[in-house]
Design a protein around this motif. Sequence first.
Motif, mmCIF file in Angstrom:
data_model
loop_
_atom_site.group_PDB
_atom_site.id
_atom_site.type_symbol
_atom_site.label_atom_id
_atom_site.label_comp_id
_atom_site.label_asym_id
_atom_site.label_seq_id
_atom_site.Cartn_x
_atom_site.Cartn_y
_atom_site.Cartn_z
ATOM 1 N N ALA A 1 0.988 -1.330 0.009
ATOM 2 C CA ALA A 1 0.077 0.099 -0.113
ATOM 3 C C ALA A 1 0.637 1.251 0.124
ATOM 4 C CB ALA A 1 -0.984 -0.157 1.347
ATOM 5 N N GLY A 2 1.947 1.251 0.765
ATOM 6 C CA GLY A 2 3.009 2.490 0.724
ATOM 7 C C GLY A 2 3.496 2.691 -0.656
ATOM 8 N N VAL A 3 3.967 1.550 -1.578
ATOM 9 C CA VAL A 3 4.559 1.894 -2.738
ATOM 10 C C VAL A 3 3.376 2.336 -3.497
ATOM 11 C CG1 VAL A 3 5.549 0.597 -4.566
ATOM 12 C CG2 VAL A 3 6.329 0.021 -2.403
ATOM 13 N N VAL A 4 2.072 1.970 -3.562
ATOM 14 C CA VAL A 4 1.136 2.492 -4.538
ATOM 15 C C VAL A 4 0.772 3.647 -4.200
ATOM 16 C CG1 VAL A 4 -1.517 2.143 -4.815
ATOM 17 C CG2 VAL A 4 0.174 0.063 -4.792
ATOM 18 N N GLU A 5 0.923 4.035 -2.705
ATOM 19 C CA GLU A 5 0.677 5.535 -2.343
ATOM 20 C C GLU A 5 1.801 6.560 -2.954
ATOM 21 O OE1 GLU A 5 0.546 8.268 1.761
ATOM 22 O OE2 GLU A 5 -0.738 6.434 1.495
ATOM 23 N N LEU A 6 2.846 6.217 -2.880
ATOM 24 C CA LEU A 6 3.980 6.957 -3.553
ATOM 25 C C LEU A 6 4.151 7.002 -4.841
ATOM 26 C CD1 LEU A 6 6.917 5.513 -1.106
ATOM 27 C CD2 LEU A 6 5.980 7.649 -0.916
ATOM 28 N N VAL A 7 3.801 5.727 -5.488
ATOM 29 C CA VAL A 7 3.742 5.908 -7.021
ATOM 30 C C VAL A 7 2.673 6.897 -7.444
ATOM 31 C CG1 VAL A 7 3.209 4.541 -9.215
ATOM 32 C CG2 VAL A 7 4.753 3.683 -7.376
ATOM 33 N N THR A 8 1.336 6.995 -7.024
ATOM 34 C CA THR A 8 0.291 7.602 -7.325
ATOM 35 C C THR A 8 0.756 9.176 -7.063
ATOM 36 O OG1 THR A 8 -0.908 7.371 -5.140
ATOM 37 C CG2 THR A 8 -1.377 5.874 -7.075
ATOM 38 N N GLN A 9 1.600 9.386 -6.078
ATOM 39 C CA GLN A 9 1.932 10.853 -5.911
ATOM 40 C C GLN A 9 2.901 11.259 -7.063
ATOM 41 O OE1 GLN A 9 3.899 11.536 -2.115
ATOM 42 N NE2 GLN A 9 2.218 10.390 -1.044
ATOM 43 N N GLY A 10 3.386 10.451 -7.987
ATOM 44 C CA GLY A 10 3.993 10.761 -9.283
ATOM 45 C C GLY A 10 5.630 11.097 -8.883
ATOM 46 N N VAL A 11 6.071 10.248 -7.965
ATOM 47 C CA VAL A 11 7.423 10.154 -7.487
ATOM 48 C C VAL A 11 8.205 9.891 -8.780
ATOM 49 C CG1 VAL A 11 6.976 9.915 -5.364
ATOM 50 C CG2 VAL A 11 7.536 7.848 -6.661
ATOM 51 N N ASP A 12 9.741 10.087 -8.953
ATOM 52 C CA ASP A 12 10.554 10.088 -10.091
ATOM 53 C C ASP A 12 11.222 8.588 -9.703
ATOM 54 O OD1 ASP A 12 10.056 12.522 -11.337
ATOM 55 O OD2 ASP A 12 11.325 13.217 -9.825
ATOM 56 N N ALA A 13 11.282 8.135 -8.430
ATOM 57 C CA ALA A 13 12.090 6.977 -8.217
ATOM 58 C C ALA A 13 11.480 6.422 -6.881
ATOM 59 C CB ALA A 13 13.532 7.065 -8.247
ATOM 60 N N ALA B 1 23.504 6.423 -1.977
ATOM 61 C CA ALA B 1 21.996 6.132 -2.438
ATOM 62 C C ALA B 1 21.560 7.063 -3.333
ATOM 63 C CB ALA B 1 21.168 5.857 -1.230
ATOM 64 N N LEU B 2 21.576 8.387 -3.078
ATOM 65 C CA LEU B 2 20.972 9.462 -3.853
ATOM 66 C C LEU B 2 21.740 9.540 -5.228
ATOM 67 C CD1 LEU B 2 18.756 11.765 -3.583
ATOM 68 C CD2 LEU B 2 20.519 13.222 -3.552
ATOM 69 N N ARG B 3 23.080 9.557 -5.316
ATOM 70 C CA ARG B 3 23.658 9.332 -6.414
ATOM 71 C C ARG B 3 23.393 8.354 -7.377
ATOM 72 N NH1 ARG B 3 28.328 10.280 -3.118
ATOM 73 N NH2 ARG B 3 29.141 8.070 -3.545
ATOM 74 N N SER B 4 23.089 7.244 -6.641
ATOM 75 C CA SER B 4 22.414 5.972 -7.531
ATOM 76 C C SER B 4 21.339 6.213 -8.023
ATOM 77 C CB SER B 4 22.752 4.713 -6.676
ATOM 78 O OG SER B 4 24.052 4.450 -6.264
ATOM 79 N N ILE B 5 20.279 6.769 -7.228
ATOM 80 C CA ILE B 5 19.003 7.131 -7.680
ATOM 81 C C ILE B 5 18.773 8.122 -8.959
ATOM 82 C CG2 ILE B 5 16.862 8.062 -6.856
ATOM 83 C CD1 ILE B 5 17.438 6.879 -4.109
ATOM 84 N N ILE B 6 19.539 9.275 -8.719
ATOM 85 C CA ILE B 6 19.399 10.224 -9.594
ATOM 86 C C ILE B 6 19.999 9.668 -11.132
ATOM 87 C CG2 ILE B 6 20.569 12.383 -10.224
ATOM 88 C CD1 ILE B 6 20.287 13.309 -7.240
ATOM 89 N N ALA B 7 21.249 9.045 -10.946
ATOM 90 C CA ALA B 7 21.542 8.259 -12.203
ATOM 91 C C ALA B 7 20.652 7.361 -12.785
ATOM 92 C CB ALA B 7 23.060 7.341 -11.753
ATOM 93 N N ALA B 8 19.953 6.627 -12.130
ATOM 94 C CA ALA B 8 18.777 5.894 -12.651
ATOM 95 C C ALA B 8 17.707 6.970 -13.253
ATOM 96 C CB ALA B 8 18.340 4.797 -11.349
ATOM 97 N N ILE B 9 17.220 7.729 -12.493
ATOM 98 C CA ILE B 9 16.397 8.619 -12.986
ATOM 99 C C ILE B 9 16.715 9.115 -14.474
ATOM 100 C CG2 ILE B 9 15.235 10.900 -12.940
ATOM 101 C CD1 ILE B 9 15.183 9.856 -9.756
#
Length: 340
Positions: free
Chosen positions: A118-130, A306-314
Amino acid sequence: MSDQATRNGRQRPSIYDVAKVAGVSHMTVSRVLNGHPNIRESTRERVLHAIDEMNYTPSSIARALATRRAMRIGVVVDSPVQYGPNSTLRALESAAREAGYAISAYSVSDEEGQQIDAGVVELVTQGVDALCVIAPRESSLDLLRQQSGGLPTLVIKSEPHPEMHTAGVDQRDGAIMAVSHLIELGHRSIAHLAGPLDWFDARARAQGWREALAAAGLPEASLVVGDWTSDCGYDFGTSFDFAETTAVFASNDQMALGLVHGLADRGLRVPEDVSVVGFDDLPDARHFLPPLTTVKQDFAALGALALRSIIAAIEGESTEEHELIEPSLVVRASSAAPRR
Protein backbone atom coordinates in the motif's frame (compact mmCIF):
# COMPACT_ATOMS: atom_id res chain seq x y z
CA MET A 1 9.38 43.64 -11.29
CA SER A 2 12.71 45.25 -12.18
CA ASP A 3 16.00 43.40 -12.40
CA GLN A 4 17.34 45.67 -9.69
CA ALA A 5 14.52 44.68 -7.31
CA THR A 6 15.25 41.05 -8.01
CA ARG A 7 18.91 41.54 -7.26
CA ASN A 8 18.06 43.38 -4.04
CA GLY A 9 16.42 40.19 -2.82
CA ARG A 10 12.82 41.36 -2.48
CA GLN A 11 11.80 38.33 -4.53
CA ARG A 12 13.71 35.18 -5.23
CA PRO A 13 14.87 35.21 -8.89
CA SER A 14 13.41 32.49 -11.07
CA ILE A 15 14.82 30.49 -13.93
CA TYR A 16 12.82 32.77 -16.23
CA ASP A 17 14.50 35.87 -14.76
CA VAL A 18 17.91 34.33 -15.44
CA ALA A 19 16.84 33.48 -18.99
CA LYS A 20 15.73 37.07 -19.60
CA VAL A 21 18.98 38.58 -18.34
CA ALA A 22 21.06 36.07 -20.33
CA GLY A 23 18.94 36.47 -23.46
CA VAL A 24 18.18 32.77 -23.78
CA SER A 25 15.25 30.44 -23.18
CA HIS A 26 14.56 28.95 -19.76
CA MET A 27 15.28 25.51 -21.27
CA THR A 28 18.78 26.68 -22.14
CA VAL A 29 19.29 27.82 -18.54
CA SER A 30 18.09 24.39 -17.37
CA ARG A 31 20.54 22.65 -19.70
CA VAL A 32 23.40 24.73 -18.34
CA LEU A 33 22.38 23.95 -14.76
CA ASN A 34 22.27 20.24 -15.53
CA GLY A 35 25.63 20.21 -17.32
CA HIS A 36 24.23 19.42 -20.77
CA PRO A 37 27.17 19.03 -23.21
CA ASN A 38 25.47 20.50 -26.32
CA ILE A 39 25.67 24.16 -25.25
CA ARG A 40 27.90 26.75 -26.90
CA GLU A 41 30.63 27.89 -24.56
CA SER A 42 29.71 31.56 -25.09
CA THR A 43 26.08 30.80 -24.20
CA ARG A 44 27.14 28.83 -21.13
CA GLU A 45 29.31 31.70 -19.93
CA ARG A 46 26.49 34.21 -20.47
CA VAL A 47 24.06 32.08 -18.45
CA LEU A 48 26.57 31.49 -15.66
CA HIS A 49 27.29 35.21 -15.51
CA ALA A 50 23.55 35.93 -15.16
CA ILE A 51 23.24 33.29 -12.45
CA ASP A 52 26.13 34.83 -10.53
CA GLU A 53 24.85 38.39 -11.02
CA MET A 54 21.36 37.54 -9.74
CA ASN A 55 22.53 35.19 -6.96
CA TYR A 56 20.18 32.61 -8.41
CA THR A 57 19.67 29.30 -6.64
CA PRO A 58 17.68 26.76 -8.68
CA SER A 59 14.57 25.66 -6.85
CA SER A 60 13.07 22.21 -7.09
CA ILE A 61 9.95 23.74 -8.67
CA ALA A 62 11.94 25.43 -11.42
CA ARG A 63 13.98 22.33 -12.02
CA ALA A 64 10.82 20.23 -12.18
CA LEU A 65 9.29 22.58 -14.76
CA ALA A 66 12.43 22.43 -16.85
CA THR A 67 12.90 18.66 -16.69
CA ARG A 68 9.24 17.58 -16.49
CA ARG A 69 10.05 15.66 -13.33
CA ALA A 70 8.46 15.77 -9.89
CA MET A 71 11.91 16.20 -8.27
CA ARG A 72 10.62 13.88 -5.56
CA ILE A 73 11.79 10.45 -4.41
CA GLY A 74 9.46 8.04 -2.68
CA VAL A 75 11.00 6.21 0.28
CA VAL A 76 9.49 3.20 2.04
CA VAL A 77 10.99 2.83 5.52
CA ASP A 78 10.63 -0.62 7.03
CA SER A 79 10.70 -0.46 10.87
CA PRO A 80 11.54 3.26 11.13
CA VAL A 81 11.85 3.25 14.93
CA GLN A 82 15.10 1.31 14.65
CA TYR A 83 18.29 3.36 14.64
CA GLY A 84 19.68 2.16 11.31
CA PRO A 85 16.57 2.75 9.15
CA ASN A 86 15.86 6.08 10.83
CA SER A 87 19.43 7.32 10.40
CA THR A 88 19.48 6.20 6.76
CA LEU A 89 16.26 8.11 6.05
CA ARG A 90 17.59 11.31 7.63
CA ALA A 91 20.85 11.02 5.68
CA LEU A 92 18.95 10.47 2.43
CA GLU A 93 16.73 13.49 3.13
CA SER A 94 19.79 15.67 3.73
CA ALA A 95 21.48 14.51 0.53
CA ALA A 96 18.26 15.00 -1.43
CA ARG A 97 17.87 18.61 -0.23
CA GLU A 98 21.39 19.38 -1.38
CA ALA A 99 20.52 18.05 -4.84
CA GLY A 100 17.18 19.88 -5.09
CA TYR A 101 15.02 16.82 -4.53
CA ALA A 102 12.28 16.27 -1.95
CA ILE A 103 11.50 13.05 -0.10
CA SER A 104 8.07 11.50 0.42
CA ALA A 105 8.37 8.80 3.08
CA TYR A 106 5.98 5.99 3.96
CA SER A 107 6.68 4.11 7.20
CA VAL A 108 5.87 0.46 7.82
CA SER A 109 6.11 -0.88 11.39
CA ASP A 110 6.90 -4.44 12.43
CA GLU A 111 3.19 -5.11 12.88
CA GLU A 112 2.30 -3.75 9.42
CA GLY A 113 4.52 -5.77 7.11
CA GLN A 114 1.77 -6.33 4.58
CA GLN A 115 1.22 -2.57 4.26
CA ILE A 116 4.41 -2.06 2.29
CA ASP A 117 2.51 -2.71 -0.94
CA ALA A 118 0.00 0.00 0.00
CA GLY A 119 2.89 2.34 0.74
CA VAL A 120 4.47 1.77 -2.67
CA VAL A 121 1.13 2.33 -4.40
CA GLU A 122 0.59 5.58 -2.46
CA LEU A 123 4.04 6.89 -3.39
CA VAL A 124 3.71 5.90 -7.04
CA THR A 125 0.37 7.67 -7.33
CA GLN A 126 2.02 10.84 -5.99
CA GLY A 127 4.10 10.92 -9.16
CA VAL A 128 7.54 10.32 -7.63
CA ASP A 129 10.52 9.96 -9.96
CA ALA A 130 12.01 6.92 -8.20
CA LEU A 131 11.60 4.63 -5.21
CA CYS A 132 13.96 3.70 -2.38
CA VAL A 133 13.38 1.01 0.24
CA ILE A 134 15.29 1.25 3.52
CA ALA A 135 16.11 -1.73 5.75
CA PRO A 136 14.00 -4.30 3.96
CA ARG A 137 13.14 -7.74 5.13
CA GLU A 138 12.61 -10.60 2.68
CA SER A 139 8.86 -9.97 2.69
CA SER A 140 9.45 -6.32 1.82
CA LEU A 141 11.18 -7.16 -1.46
CA ASP A 142 8.56 -9.69 -2.50
CA LEU A 143 5.86 -7.05 -2.19
CA LEU A 144 8.00 -4.31 -3.74
CA ARG A 145 8.54 -6.25 -6.96
CA GLN A 146 4.80 -6.46 -7.48
CA GLN A 147 4.03 -2.75 -7.03
CA SER A 148 6.93 -0.58 -8.20
CA GLY A 149 5.36 0.05 -11.60
CA GLY A 150 8.66 0.10 -13.46
CA LEU A 151 10.04 3.14 -11.61
CA PRO A 152 13.80 3.28 -10.94
CA THR A 153 14.14 1.53 -7.59
CA LEU A 154 17.02 1.28 -5.13
CA VAL A 155 17.08 -1.04 -2.12
CA ILE A 156 19.25 -0.26 0.90
CA LYS A 157 20.83 -3.62 1.71
CA SER A 158 24.37 -4.88 1.99
CA GLU A 159 23.98 -7.86 -0.32
CA PRO A 160 23.38 -7.60 -4.09
CA HIS A 161 19.99 -8.45 -5.57
CA PRO A 162 19.56 -9.98 -9.04
CA GLU A 163 16.63 -7.72 -10.02
CA MET A 164 17.26 -4.40 -8.25
CA HIS A 165 19.94 -1.79 -7.69
CA THR A 166 21.26 -1.95 -4.14
CA ALA A 167 23.48 0.15 -1.88
CA GLY A 168 24.41 -0.24 1.74
CA VAL A 169 27.00 -0.47 4.46
CA ASP A 170 29.00 -3.70 4.35
CA GLN A 171 27.37 -5.46 7.30
CA ARG A 172 29.30 -8.70 6.87
CA ASP A 173 32.65 -6.92 6.86
CA GLY A 174 31.64 -4.91 9.93
CA ALA A 175 30.86 -8.12 11.81
CA ILE A 176 34.18 -9.61 10.76
CA MET A 177 35.92 -6.50 12.16
CA ALA A 178 34.08 -6.86 15.48
CA VAL A 179 34.77 -10.56 15.95
CA SER A 180 38.36 -10.35 14.68
CA HIS A 181 38.99 -7.65 17.29
CA LEU A 182 37.83 -10.03 20.03
CA ILE A 183 39.91 -12.87 18.60
CA GLU A 184 43.00 -10.65 18.51
CA LEU A 185 42.42 -9.87 22.21
CA GLY A 186 42.63 -13.61 22.91
CA HIS A 187 38.96 -14.68 23.10
CA ARG A 188 38.25 -18.19 21.88
CA SER A 189 34.57 -18.61 22.74
CA ILE A 190 32.56 -15.72 21.29
CA ALA A 191 28.77 -15.89 21.34
CA HIS A 192 26.56 -13.93 18.98
CA LEU A 193 23.35 -12.19 20.01
CA ALA A 194 21.79 -11.85 16.56
CA GLY A 195 19.04 -9.63 15.25
CA PRO A 196 15.87 -11.13 13.72
CA LEU A 197 17.09 -13.33 10.90
CA ASP A 198 14.40 -12.23 8.45
CA TRP A 199 16.37 -8.94 8.35
CA PHE A 200 19.09 -8.86 5.69
CA ASP A 201 21.43 -6.89 7.98
CA ALA A 202 21.04 -9.39 10.82
CA ARG A 203 21.81 -12.29 8.50
CA ALA A 204 24.88 -10.56 7.08
CA ARG A 205 26.22 -9.81 10.57
CA ALA A 206 25.68 -13.43 11.64
CA GLN A 207 27.51 -14.57 8.52
CA GLY A 208 30.43 -12.28 9.32
CA TRP A 209 30.58 -13.74 12.86
CA ARG A 210 30.77 -17.26 11.43
CA GLU A 211 33.41 -16.36 8.86
CA ALA A 212 35.68 -14.63 11.38
CA LEU A 213 35.54 -17.64 13.71
CA ALA A 214 36.20 -20.06 10.84
CA ALA A 215 39.14 -17.97 9.57
CA ALA A 216 40.72 -18.21 13.03
CA GLY A 217 40.09 -21.96 13.26
CA LEU A 218 37.59 -21.51 16.08
CA PRO A 219 34.34 -23.43 16.46
CA GLU A 220 31.01 -21.62 16.35
CA ALA A 221 29.86 -20.70 19.84
CA SER A 222 26.23 -20.03 20.68
CA LEU A 223 24.02 -17.94 18.40
CA VAL A 224 20.90 -16.58 20.08
CA VAL A 225 18.32 -14.71 17.98
CA GLY A 226 17.12 -11.45 19.51
CA ASP A 227 14.69 -8.70 18.49
CA TRP A 228 16.96 -5.59 18.43
CA THR A 229 15.70 -4.33 21.83
CA SER A 230 17.55 -3.60 25.06
CA ASP A 231 15.08 -5.80 26.94
CA CYS A 232 16.11 -8.73 24.78
CA GLY A 233 19.78 -8.04 25.54
CA TYR A 234 19.01 -7.82 29.25
CA ASP A 235 17.22 -11.20 29.22
CA PHE A 236 20.17 -12.75 27.41
CA GLY A 237 22.62 -11.26 29.93
CA THR A 238 20.72 -12.58 32.94
CA SER A 239 20.02 -16.09 31.60
CA PHE A 240 22.84 -17.20 29.29
CA ASP A 241 25.45 -19.67 30.59
CA PHE A 242 28.78 -17.84 30.45
CA ALA A 243 30.81 -20.72 31.90
CA GLU A 244 32.87 -21.04 28.71
CA THR A 245 31.96 -17.87 26.82
CA THR A 246 34.21 -14.87 27.42
CA ALA A 247 32.86 -12.45 24.81
CA VAL A 248 29.63 -11.55 23.00
CA PHE A 249 29.17 -9.85 19.66
CA ALA A 250 25.73 -8.20 19.79
CA SER A 251 24.09 -7.37 16.46
CA ASN A 252 23.21 -3.84 17.55
CA ASP A 253 24.08 -1.41 20.32
CA GLN A 254 20.64 -1.48 21.93
CA MET A 255 20.91 -5.21 22.63
CA ALA A 256 24.48 -4.64 23.81
CA LEU A 257 23.22 -2.01 26.28
CA GLY A 258 20.68 -4.43 27.74
CA LEU A 259 23.31 -7.17 27.84
CA VAL A 260 25.71 -5.05 29.90
CA HIS A 261 22.87 -4.26 32.31
CA GLY A 262 21.90 -7.92 32.60
CA LEU A 263 25.48 -8.99 33.24
CA ALA A 264 25.84 -6.37 35.97
CA ASP A 265 22.66 -7.56 37.68
CA ARG A 266 24.02 -11.09 37.93
CA GLY A 267 27.41 -9.92 39.22
CA LEU A 268 29.46 -10.24 36.03
CA ARG A 269 31.71 -7.34 35.03
CA VAL A 270 32.34 -5.92 31.56
CA PRO A 271 35.00 -6.39 30.28
CA GLU A 272 36.71 -8.18 33.19
CA ASP A 273 34.41 -11.23 33.01
CA VAL A 274 32.74 -10.81 29.61
CA SER A 275 33.73 -8.52 26.74
CA VAL A 276 30.90 -6.99 24.72
CA VAL A 277 30.99 -5.52 21.20
CA GLY A 278 27.98 -3.94 19.51
CA PHE A 279 27.06 -2.63 16.06
CA ASP A 280 25.87 0.85 14.91
CA ASP A 281 27.79 3.26 17.18
CA LEU A 282 24.73 4.93 18.65
CA PRO A 283 25.36 8.57 19.66
CA ASP A 284 25.19 7.45 23.30
CA ALA A 285 27.44 4.39 22.88
CA ARG A 286 30.46 6.25 24.22
CA HIS A 287 28.49 6.99 27.41
CA PHE A 288 27.53 3.39 28.21
CA LEU A 289 29.12 1.99 31.37
CA PRO A 290 31.62 0.94 30.23
CA PRO A 291 31.81 2.86 26.92
CA LEU A 292 30.94 0.43 24.16
CA THR A 293 33.25 -1.00 21.52
CA THR A 294 31.15 -1.09 18.37
CA VAL A 295 31.02 -0.95 14.58
CA LYS A 296 30.32 2.50 13.16
CA GLN A 297 28.14 2.96 10.07
CA ASP A 298 28.65 6.14 8.04
CA PHE A 299 25.03 7.01 7.33
CA ALA A 300 25.88 10.36 5.75
CA ALA A 301 28.05 8.62 3.16
CA LEU A 302 25.33 6.01 2.63
CA GLY A 303 22.69 8.68 2.04
CA ALA A 304 24.92 10.45 -0.50
CA LEU A 305 25.74 7.19 -2.28
CA ALA A 306 22.09 6.14 -2.41
CA LEU A 307 21.01 9.50 -3.81
CA ARG A 308 23.71 9.47 -6.50
CA SER A 309 22.59 6.02 -7.58
CA ILE A 310 18.92 7.03 -7.64
CA ILE A 311 19.54 10.20 -9.67
CA ALA A 312 21.71 8.28 -12.12
CA ALA A 313 18.90 5.78 -12.59
CA ILE A 314 16.35 8.59 -13.08
CA GLU A 315 18.54 10.17 -15.74
CA GLY A 316 19.14 6.86 -17.49
CA GLU A 317 22.84 6.76 -16.76
CA SER A 318 24.68 3.50 -16.25
CA THR A 319 25.76 2.88 -12.69
CA GLU A 320 27.02 0.08 -10.49
CA GLU A 321 24.19 -2.28 -9.59
CA HIS A 322 25.59 -2.83 -6.09
CA GLU A 323 27.70 -0.37 -4.11
CA LEU A 324 28.93 -0.56 -0.52
CA ILE A 325 30.20 1.81 2.17
CA GLU A 326 32.87 0.36 4.43
CA PRO A 327 32.16 0.48 8.19
CA SER A 328 34.80 1.08 10.86
CA LEU A 329 35.53 -0.35 14.29
CA VAL A 330 35.44 2.00 17.28
CA VAL A 331 37.34 0.45 20.19
CA ARG A 332 36.30 1.52 23.69
CA ALA A 333 36.40 0.06 27.18
CA SER A 334 33.84 -2.76 26.85
CA SER A 335 36.35 -5.12 25.22
CA ALA A 336 39.58 -6.43 26.72
CA ALA A 337 41.71 -9.57 26.86
CA PRO A 338 40.00 -12.48 28.69
CA ARG A 339 41.01 -13.03 32.31
CA ARG A 340 39.84 -16.61 32.59
